[in-house]
Design an enzyme around this catalytic site. Structure first.
Site, PDB file in Angstrom:
ATOM      1  N   ALA A 126      23.830  30.465 -16.426  1.00  0.00           N
ATOM      2  CA  ALA A 126      23.799  29.746 -17.711  1.00  0.00           C
ATOM      3  C   ALA A 126      25.189  29.593 -18.330  1.00  0.00           C
ATOM      4  CB  ALA A 126      22.866  30.463 -18.682  1.00  0.00           C
TER       5      ALA A 126
ATOM      6  N   HIS B 103      24.797  25.794  -7.640  1.00  0.00           N
ATOM      7  CA  HIS B 103      23.535  26.067  -8.327  1.00  0.00           C
ATOM      8  C   HIS B 103      22.413  26.011  -7.310  1.00  0.00           C
ATOM      9  CE1 HIS B 103      25.567  25.924 -12.088  1.00  0.00           C
ATOM     10  NE2 HIS B 103      26.135  24.802 -11.697  1.00  0.00           N
TER      11      HIS B 103
ATOM     12  N   TYR C  76      13.677  29.329  -7.924  1.00  0.00           N
ATOM     13  CA  TYR C  76      14.774  30.075  -7.297  1.00  0.00           C
ATOM     14  C   TYR C  76      14.418  30.703  -5.947  1.00  0.00           C
ATOM     15  CZ  TYR C  76      16.753  29.465 -11.946  1.00  0.00           C
ATOM     16  OH  TYR C  76      17.218  28.913 -13.109  1.00  0.00           O
TER      17      TYR C  76
ATOM     18  N   ASN D 203      28.467  30.811  -8.781  1.00  0.00           N
ATOM     19  CA  ASN D 203      27.282  30.384  -9.516  1.00  0.00           C
ATOM     20  C   ASN D 203      27.348  31.119 -10.841  1.00  0.00           C
ATOM     21  OD1 ASN D 203      24.863  29.768 -10.657  1.00  0.00           O
ATOM     22  ND2 ASN D 203      23.630  30.155  -8.826  1.00  0.00           N
TER      23      ASN D 203
ATOM     24  N   GLU E 242      31.532  25.143  -7.333  1.00  0.00           N
ATOM     25  CA  GLU E 242      30.462  25.485  -8.284  1.00  0.00           C
ATOM     26  C   GLU E 242      29.135  25.325  -7.544  1.00  0.00           C
ATOM     27  OE1 GLU E 242      30.529  23.031 -11.815  1.00  0.00           O
ATOM     28  OE2 GLU E 242      28.398  23.433 -12.203  1.00  0.00           O
TER      29      GLU E 242
ATOM     30  N   PRO F 200      24.920  35.551 -14.844  1.00  0.00           N
ATOM     31  CA  PRO F 200      23.790  36.195 -15.503  1.00  0.00           C
ATOM     32  C   PRO F 200      22.431  35.837 -14.929  1.00  0.00           C
ATOM     33  CG  PRO F 200      24.789  34.536 -16.926  1.00  0.00           C
ATOM     34  CD  PRO F 200      25.724  34.729 -15.760  1.00  0.00           C
ATOM     35  N   ASN F 201      21.629  36.881 -14.806  1.00  0.00           N
ATOM     36  CA  ASN F 201      20.228  36.815 -14.377  1.00  0.00           C
ATOM     37  C   ASN F 201      20.060  36.583 -12.880  1.00  0.00           C
ATOM     38  OD1 ASN F 201      18.889  37.248 -16.918  1.00  0.00           O
ATOM     39  ND2 ASN F 201      19.745  35.279 -17.525  1.00  0.00           N
TER      40      ASN F 201
ATOM     41  N   ARG G 246      11.007  36.620 -10.082  1.00  0.00           N
ATOM     42  CA  ARG G 246      10.168  35.683 -10.848  1.00  0.00           C
ATOM     43  C   ARG G 246      10.679  34.258 -10.671  1.00  0.00           C
ATOM     44  NH1 ARG G 246      12.809  35.207 -16.031  1.00  0.00           N
ATOM     45  NH2 ARG G 246      14.368  36.828 -16.191  1.00  0.00           N
TER      46      ARG G 246
ATOM     47  N   ARG H 230      16.505  19.120 -14.343  1.00  0.00           N
ATOM     48  CA  ARG H 230      15.954  20.081 -15.307  1.00  0.00           C
ATOM     49  C   ARG H 230      16.327  19.671 -16.737  1.00  0.00           C
ATOM     50  NH1 ARG H 230      17.194  25.954 -13.218  1.00  0.00           N
ATOM     51  NH2 ARG H 230      15.571  26.416 -14.754  1.00  0.00           N
TER      52      ARG H 230
HETATM   53  O1  CA2 Z   1      20.255  26.846 -10.386  1.00  0.00           O
HETATM   54  C1  CA2 Z   1      21.074  27.742 -10.601  1.00  0.00           C
HETATM   55  O2  CA2 Z   1      21.587  28.399  -9.700  1.00  0.00           O
HETATM   56  C2  CA2 Z   1      21.464  28.113 -12.036  1.00  0.00           C
HETATM   57  O3  CA2 Z   1      22.846  28.379 -12.065  1.00  0.00           O
HETATM   58  C3  CA2 Z   1      20.657  29.348 -12.378  1.00  0.00           C
HETATM   59  C4  CA2 Z   1      20.789  29.796 -13.825  1.00  0.00           C
HETATM   60  C5  CA2 Z   1      20.563  28.631 -14.782  1.00  0.00           C
HETATM   61  O4  CA2 Z   1      20.824  29.035 -16.107  1.00  0.00           O
HETATM   62  C6  CA2 Z   1      21.440  27.440 -14.434  1.00  0.00           C
HETATM   63  O5  CA2 Z   1      21.135  26.387 -15.320  1.00  0.00           O
HETATM   64  C7  CA2 Z   1      21.180  26.978 -13.017  1.00  0.00           C
HETATM   65  C8  CA2 Z   1      19.757  30.882 -14.147  1.00  0.00           C
HETATM   66  C9  CA2 Z   1      19.686  32.009 -13.201  1.00  0.00           C
HETATM   67  C10 CA2 Z   1      18.407  32.752 -13.433  1.00  0.00           C
HETATM   68  O6  CA2 Z   1      18.066  33.356 -12.241  1.00  0.00           O
HETATM   69  C11 CA2 Z   1      16.833  33.927 -12.119  1.00  0.00           C
HETATM   70  C12 CA2 Z   1      16.363  34.079 -10.870  1.00  0.00           C
HETATM   71  C13 CA2 Z   1      15.121  34.630 -10.688  1.00  0.00           C
HETATM   72  C14 CA2 Z   1      14.392  35.041 -11.744  1.00  0.00           C
HETATM   73  C15 CA2 Z   1      14.878  34.873 -13.007  1.00  0.00           C
HETATM   74  C16 CA2 Z   1      16.120  34.330 -13.193  1.00  0.00           C
END
Ligand code: CA2
Length: 148
Positions: free
Chosen positions: A79, A102, A25, A76, A100, A12-13, A20, A109
């Site tokens: 969340a 990230h 990221y 990946n 896995e 997700p996301n 953003r 964090r």
């Molecule tokens: O660090 C990572 O890759 C995570 O898996 C990313 C997840 C987060 O919930 C994990 O704790 C760590 C969130 C992905 C959100 O990705 C976005 C990227 C750009 C803009 C908004 C969200």
């Protein structure tokens, strides 16, 4: 050995990459990431397939579909890493080794990102190396599969 098949799943996301939170990221999009992975896969002579979903059940379905087809998964789970027993059970059920991944260093964090339901059954975990983490994981997966 036949050409290894590696499935790359983003949760997700992660479709929002590059739009953003660049301080966490980076500025590259999911499409850029997939292009980087494809280029590395060509170098390593492995096949890669991509899947991204914002839905837990869809990720479970895709993992189940990979049974008997994919040799390795790079995951990946976003969340869902921190919440999903269902994704863990799907991974246990298909018996496909996975890394896995990230992008960010989840241990630097919030506390709720420190626990993963997946790490305990993963071949390895990579976090905090930005998009390079996927490339390191791909290199290692390819080497592991070739050594078998
Ligand atoms: O660090 C990572 O890759 C995570 O898996 C990313 C997840 C987060 O919930 C994990 O704790 C760590 C969130 C992905 C959100 O990705 C976005 C990227 C750009 C803009 C908004 C969200």
């Amino acid at each position: 050995m036949q050409t290894p098949d590696i499935l790359v799943i983003n949760g997700p996301n992660l479709n929002m990459l590059g739009t953003r939170e660049p301080q966490i990221y980076g500025r590259e999009t999911l499409k850029d990431l997939q292009a980087l992975i494809s280029a590395k896969a060509a170098e390593l002579e492995v096949r890669v397939e991509f899947f991204q979903s914002n839905h837990e059940g869809a990720i479970v379905d895709r993992i189940q579909e990979a049974r008997g087809k994919s040799d390795f998964i790079l995951l990946n789970a976003g969340a869902y890493t921190h919440t999903s027993v269902a994704i863990r059970d799907a991974l246990s059920g298909v018996d496909i080794p996975f890394y896995e991944i990230h992008i960010s260093n989840v241990h630097r964090r919030e506390e709720f990102r420190h626990h993963s339901y997946l790490s305990g059954i993963a071949e390895g975990v990579i976090c905090g190396f930005g998009l390079n983490g996927y490339l390191y994981a791909l290199e290692n997966a390819a080497a592991l599969l070739r050594s078998r």
